[in-house]
Enzyme design. Structure first.
Site, short mmCIF file in Angstrom:
data_model
loop_
_atom_site.label_atom_id
_atom_site.label_comp_id
_atom_site.label_asym_id
_atom_site.label_seq_id
_atom_site.Cartn_x
_atom_site.Cartn_y
_atom_site.Cartn_z
N GLU A 128 0.79 -1.23 0.00
CA GLU A 128 0.00 0.00 0.00
C GLU A 128 0.83 1.28 0.00
OE1 GLU A 128 -3.54 0.37 0.02
OE2 GLU A 128 -3.30 -1.68 -0.71
N SER A 522 -50.24 -23.58 43.21
CA SER A 522 -49.85 -24.08 44.53
C SER A 522 -48.36 -24.01 44.80
CB SER A 522 -50.33 -25.53 44.67
OG SER A 522 -51.73 -25.59 44.60
#
Length: 877
Positions: A128, A522
């Site tokens: 690059e 319950s």
């Protein structure tokens, strides 16, 4: 001989006198010829051109300076790059450090400069920006070259030739946008010069290599190494580093998975540049060039079945603690309490139970798709391979297609794996399909007479090729409509080890373990009985299982009934909870005071506020599985408040700890006394006295050994305390049970409440799922009994043919309260025997004499007329 001198004459060597102070004469020079007209004109032109050029330079400087000022104005400051922190994923780990999730929009693994291999950095520089270490942030020669090339491309559609340095790419990615035009390139160059002056090259390179997008949803070199080679940066070869270095130019075009030939040519070009730049030797370059291009997709984290609900709950907690931005971009390292092995076992247990329930009570929902092709006998495989996988499909299930049908059989084809050529065929019999017969008026319809009543050629269905059914080679499957949830935690620490929030998080993120507010029935009764134990009532005290009536605030008469629609008369307290007797429980609640029961419901955080109505005392209120398991964990800890936790720790990317779950400290670990066991200082307020809680635990053991919870503990062979819950009309089924080191709760029902079926109680519906999971969870766990608090005694007590062991506090004598509830007076001072806690008069329609006043419960009175029993409020079983 010269003549006589005349006036004005002077001698040859006689020099004229200078006036005093006069400037010296110029030196003697030969006299020049007078120039011609052409030469005079040339000199004037040259001087004009010089002045014009000078004026042009000055003008250019003025214009350039103006342009510089124009383009410089409004540019972002480069100061933020000095302290720039890129958005990082938050990574969530299970308790064994297995990665289970990553939160964030960008997959990035930040790597500081000193941990970036030289080889990797050099590959990007060679590809690059070869002059990176020496240039001032821009490359003038590259800019000129790009300018000339781009001039030749005017009028074409070719992309302009780039001249960006690494510094300019950092500016573009982090300070500017991605537009490509002349104005932005000038701004990019100006900012690059500024960045180069403001920061070191090492800092610029670090930003670049961590920020750049390299395809495959990978940002930065470390994430790319993982995405393309499933390796850390430190293990990359020259060829692999070169391949990554070639990606920035066009990540998609040079993706080795998509375009291997392009990627290979680009990689080899980068290797050549690295050799020319002296990064690698010629021999190393030849070896790298000869290496095959072998990308390997990251294996990633294999999903933990059903963990999506747990992960979503963790994410919500992180957002609450740190905010949305930090959670999604802060790179947090989160260690959780999730146990992957147990989570898998819990998910399998819940799905197995829901699947079995669906085959017993459900009906066929129809095909998931249909193949409209001319020749099913030969073309089905290719067409089936294109069918999307439905969310929620179990791992062992497959999508199958009905190739042909006869009245007795359906011929099914399916693909065994990912390869469309790996096909299999099998059969489904008529008998195997009978469970899925259509629903008529909420119930399964009549038996099928032919396979084609349900299946048609071309139908795409879910099958299980590993579970033959009734003579066929596969079984018909579907995702049930009934849902369920499960939660398990360590009561000592509160660490949640598993969370099942439903059949599939992908299908529905609605978490039924934490978000679904359902009636617990319950399963709340242990807190009723705890209130009684706190009031001094003994486990063997006798109470009435007899008609109970109460005038409600709206004037209606509340007349509940037991599950069996009969009355047992006088029963001991331990038997009333064991068999989940509603009427006996309500008589006990009336005696100890409804307000006192409500206080325990709220202290144990079953609900924020319990309404002072009797139906609420037996489960006619809304709560969640999370709250119920939390309350039971406090019982397991003998009344100590337990705070469930999902997150053990949260660490920032730099390693400092942001959050640590409350730890346990040891009070006497440093005393050096080997004969004294360690005493842990555990956080959590004491909600009830340990003696009373222990009495309830012993009674809850009876529930699992003799009562409604027996289906949940089959084959476990260890002390287990628990309680079932079944709401009216069988809409909700619960079972929550615990051993000293673990609490696990289960709920099953429909999201929109509806009847689960006759006799589908908590023990029958949830019990098998709880049992299947706990057999895995308890494997290797030591058998530990619930320790008896100091000063308490254990005694054997009997009722009918049953003898059990119950706990008694100091001063309590077995049998001393055998007439509790059978007399009108109040010897225990627990509140008026015939007066409610809210001061309303009680109405008793039961005559104790009709039951003979016997503690054996041998005489059962006749129930009142059926129309007078109200089961619309409260628990059933």
């Amino acid at each position: 001989m010269p003549g006589p001198l005349k006036a004005g004459d002077r001698l040859a060597n006689d020099k004229p006198r200078r006036a005093q102070g006069a400037a010296p004469p110029p030196p003697n020079r030969p006299r020049k010829k007078r120039p011609g007209l052409g030469r005079v004109a040339g000199g004037v032109l040259a001087r004009g051109l010089y002045r014009l050029a000078l004026l042009g330079v000055v003008g250019a400087l003025v214009v350039g300076g103006g342009l510089f000022l124009y383009f410089s104005s409004g540019l972002p400051s480069v100061a933020k790059l000095r302290h720039y922190e890129p958005p990082l994923e938050t990574r969530i780990y299970a308790d064994n450090f297995r990665l289970i999730a990553a939160l964030g929009t960008q997959h990035r693994i930040y790597v500081p400069y000193d941990r970036i291999p030289h080889l990797v950095a050099s590959a990007f520089i060679s590809a690059e920006d070869r002059n990176f270490w020496t240039e001032p942030g821009i490359d003038p020669l590259a800019i000129v070259r790009a300018g000339f090339v781009d001039m030749t491309r005017l009028g074409t559609h070719e992309r302009p030739l780039g001249a960006s340095t690494i510094t300019m790419q950092v500016v573009k990615n982090m300070l500017l946008d991605n537009r490509i035009d002349f104005t932005r390139k000038i701004k990019e160059a100006i900012l690059a010069l500024r960045v180069n002056r403001a920061m070191s090259k090492q800092r610029i390179l670090t930003l670049y290599l961590n920020e750049i997008y390299l395809g495959q949803n990978s940002w930065g070199v470390a994430a790319a190494a993982e995405a393309y080679f499933d390796k850390p940066l430190s293990q990359l070869s020259i060829a692999e580093a070169a391949m990554l270095g070639g990606l920035p130019k066009a990540p998609t075009n040079y993706n080795p998975f998509l375009h291997p030939n392009r990627a290979l040519r680009r990689r080899n070009w980068v290797i050549g540049r690295m050799r020319d730049d002296g990064v690698i030797t010629s021999a190393e370059a030849r070896t790298a060039l000869a290496s095959p291009l072998l990308p390997k997709a990251a294996a990633g984290s294999r999903p933990v079945p059903g963990a999506g609900y747990f992960i979503n709950a963790v994410e919500a907690q992180l957002v609450q603690m740190f905010g949305q931005k930090t959670t999604m971009e802060g790179g947090l390292i989160v260690r959780t309490s999730l146990n992957p092995k147990l989570q898998t076992a819990a998910m399998d247990a819940m799905r197995d139970r829901l699947e079995a329930y669906d085959h017993e009570f459900g009906y066929y929902h129809g095909p998931v798709g249909h193949l409209d092709i001319t020749d099913l006998s030969t073309g089905w495989a290719k067409a089936l391979a294109k069918q999307p996988t439905p969310p929620g499909l179990r791992r062992r299930w497959r999508l199958g297609v009905v190739i042909a049908t006869t009245p007795a059989l359906a011929h099914i084809g399916w693909i065994q794996g990912d390869n469309a050529s790996a096909t299999r065929t099998g059969t489904l019999t008529l008998g195997a399909l009978q469970w899925g017969r259509p629903e008529i008026h909420g119930a399964p319809g009549p038996l099928l007479r032919s396979v084609d009543q349900m299946l048609k050629p071309g139908d795409v269905i879910m099958i299980d090729p590993h579970k033959p059914a009734k003579g066929g080679t596969v079984s018909l499957e579907q995702i049930p409509h009934v849902e369920g949830s499960m939660l398990s935690l360590n009561p000592e620490t509160g660490r949640v080890s598993i969370m099942v929030g439903g059949w599939s998080n992908r299908m529905s993120p609605y978490n039924r373990a934490t978000q679904a507010h359902r009636q617990p029935g319950s399963s709340v009764k242990p807190f009723d009985y705890l209130t009684a134990m706190q009031a001094g009532i003994q486990p063997d005290a006798t109470i009435l299982d007899a008609p109970f009536t109460q005038r409600m605030a709206d004037g209606q008469l509340y007349r509940p009934g037991d599950y069996e629609d009969n009355f047992l008369g006088p029963v001991p307290v331990f038997y009333a909870i064991e068999q989940s007797l509603n009427l006996a429980t309500l008589h006990l609640v009336r005696r100890v005071g409804l307000a006192n029961v409500a206080a325990n419901f709220e202290k144990f955080r079953i609900v924020h506020h319990m309404p002072l109505i009797y139906p609420a005392a037996i489960g006619a209120l809304d709560t969640t599985l999370w709250r119920m398991v939390r309350g039971y964990a406090a019982l397991d800890e003998y009344g100590r408040q337990v705070e469930p936790s999902l997150i053990d720790s949260v660490t920032a990317p730099d390693g400092h700890i942001l959050y640590q779950a409350p730890d346990q400290s040891c009070a006497n670990c440093m005393d050096g006394s080997a004969d004294q066991p360690p005493v842990l200082n555990r956080p959590g307020a004491q909600l009830a006295d340990p003696d009373s809680v222990y009495q309830v635990i012993m009674m809850m053991r009876n529930v699992t050994e003799y009562g409604t919870g027996v289906p949940a503990v089959v084959g476990l062979h260890r002390p287990i305390a628990g309680k079932t819950g079944t709401t009216n009309n069988f809409n909700d089924a619960w079972f929550i049970g615990f051993i000293p080191q673990m609490v696990t709760g289960c709920w099953i029902g429909y999201d929109t409440p509806r009847d689960l079926g006759n006799n589908q109680t908590g023990g029958n519906v949830c019990g098998p799922a709880w049992n299947q999971y706990m057999k895995v969870a308890l494997k290797g766990q030591p058998v530990i009994d619930f320790p008896t608090p100091k000063g308490m005694t254990l005694a054997r007590v009997s009722f009918g043919n049953q003898t059990v062991t119950e706990a008694f506090k100091p001063g309590q004598v077995p049998g001393a309260q055998s007439n509790l509830g059978l007399v009108a007076d109040n010897p225990l001072g627990l509140g008026g025997a015939l007066t409610n806690a809210d001061g309303q008069n009680a109405q008793h329609d039961f005559n104790p004499a009709s039951a003979g006043g016997s503690s054996t419960g041998s005489t059962t009175p006749s129930p009142p007329p059926a129309q007078s029993v109200d089961k619309s409020l409260g628990g059933l079983y």
